[in-house]
Design an enzyme around this catalytic site. Sequence first.
Site, PDB file in Angstrom:
ATOM      1  N   GLY A 187       3.074   7.892  -1.250  1.00  0.00           N
ATOM      2  CA  GLY A 187       2.820   8.884  -2.305  1.00  0.00           C
ATOM      3  C   GLY A 187       2.124  10.104  -1.722  1.00  0.00           C
ATOM      4  N   LYS A 188       1.127   9.871  -0.904  1.00  0.00           N
ATOM      5  CA  LYS A 188       0.390  10.997  -0.301  1.00  0.00           C
ATOM      6  C   LYS A 188       1.251  11.716   0.735  1.00  0.00           C
ATOM      7  CE  LYS A 188      -3.653  10.744  -2.369  1.00  0.00           C
ATOM      8  NZ  LYS A 188      -4.181  11.831  -3.197  1.00  0.00           N
TER       9      LYS A 188
ATOM     10  N   ARG B  42       0.814  -1.213   0.000  1.00  0.00           N
ATOM     11  CA  ARG B  42       0.000   0.000   0.000  1.00  0.00           C
ATOM     12  C   ARG B  42       0.853   1.271   0.000  1.00  0.00           C
ATOM     13  NH1 ARG B  42      -5.533  -1.715   2.621  1.00  0.00           N
ATOM     14  NH2 ARG B  42      -6.028   0.471   2.857  1.00  0.00           N
TER      15      ARG B  42
ATOM     16  N   ARG C 243     -14.094  -0.739  -3.364  1.00  0.00           N
ATOM     17  CA  ARG C 243     -14.264  -0.126  -2.051  1.00  0.00           C
ATOM     18  C   ARG C 243     -15.500  -0.707  -1.383  1.00  0.00           C
ATOM     19  NH1 ARG C 243     -12.186   6.001  -3.149  1.00  0.00           N
ATOM     20  NH2 ARG C 243     -12.726   5.571  -5.303  1.00  0.00           N
TER      21      ARG C 243
ATOM     22  N   TYR D  28       0.604   4.358  -2.350  1.00  0.00           N
ATOM     23  CA  TYR D  28      -0.449   5.333  -2.036  1.00  0.00           C
ATOM     24  C   TYR D  28      -0.123   6.088  -0.748  1.00  0.00           C
ATOM     25  CZ  TYR D  28      -5.252   7.066  -1.369  1.00  0.00           C
ATOM     26  OH  TYR D  28      -6.368   7.851  -1.187  1.00  0.00           O
TER      27      TYR D  28
END
Length: 309
Positions: A144-145, A138, A182, A141
């Site tokens: 990355g954020k 993960r 999701r 993400y």
Amino acid sequence: MSGGAGFIGSHLCETLLGAGHQVICVDNLLTGRRRNIESFASRPGFTFVQHDIIEGLPADWPVDAVFNLASPASPVGYLAHPIETARVNAEGTYHLLCLATRHSARFLQASTSEVYGEPEVHPQPETYWGNVNPHGIRSCYDEGKRYAESITMDFHRLHGLDARLIRIFNTYGPRSQADDGRVVPNFICRALLGEALPIYGDGTQTRSFCYVDDLVQGILKAQFEEDTVGQVFNLGNPGEFTLLELAEMVLELTGSKSKIEFFPPREDDPTRRRPDITRARTQLGWTPRVPLEEGLKSTIAWFRTELKV
Ligand code: NAD
Ligand code: UDP
């Protein structure tokens, strides 16, 4: 706005247009859809540009506000596109920061509750630094954020950019995608189609679900209210539910006879998540209004039309 053809971005574009703003929506449709914007795409003031922001921007638009929402956001989406996810949050964000700086525009970076990883502090305030696996599946993400947060704040500190960060917690509503995995859209679609609801793990993990209309109001406040510059805001609904509670609520509201099936837990899947929204409440005057049951009813009605069931 980048990512304006996605789930949240399309609602934000529509609300901004309704308030009389001109909106340029830049999106490469990696995880977004033209269908999300088709109901307002021909309205005056709206421009859609299909473009990958990793490559830079196709024009030097004289913008006065930038919303950076471009990024795959569902675990299924970013696990299918891990390098694109890392790059859009790094290079894509950099290009938008340069655009905003050149035009002295406001800048809002959409970050995520995922920056808290597997939280050791509960609920999570903005002051918590998180517990993230830096190279796990993960991390494209999460990290990355975190990178996007970091470079945004450096543009603020070094170039005086009028920037703020928002950390969005699990959001649901119409235009969420049935196939992006999701949990809310997946449960609703499966329940409506009479298919089993998959639960990864034992279903005791928790999430806090925010209805998209509430979130959009929070995003607008974070961008346009006074004294938000250089700050970070959690935006989410603090109501916390186990996955089992969510599954049972969806089954009841859809009247479905679907069963619940259990599968092994997902790798690095956070076991609990709930925002502390004291800062958004006190500084932005923002509180989510839509209870989960009410938001689920609207979302179920929308999916019934989509799926024609
Ligand atoms: P989404 O996937 O529906 O929207 C993201 C959009 O970004 C898509 O339209 C996609 O095509 C576009 N995009 C991706 N890479 C791009 C690129 N290189 N160039 C241009 N466009 C690109 O997801 P969403 O749920 O609407 O999320 C929007 C933002 O909010 C994301 O940044 C996400 O990380 C953040 N967020 C969402 C949630 C949530 O619960 N939905 C939670 C936390 C954070
Ligand atoms: N989940 C689940 N069944 C599904 C989809 C998700 O049990 O069909 C679980 C997932 O393992 C996680 C939670 O629901 O614990 C929320 O997952 P989602 O992908 O919606 O978002 P996340 O919060 O992990 O980014």
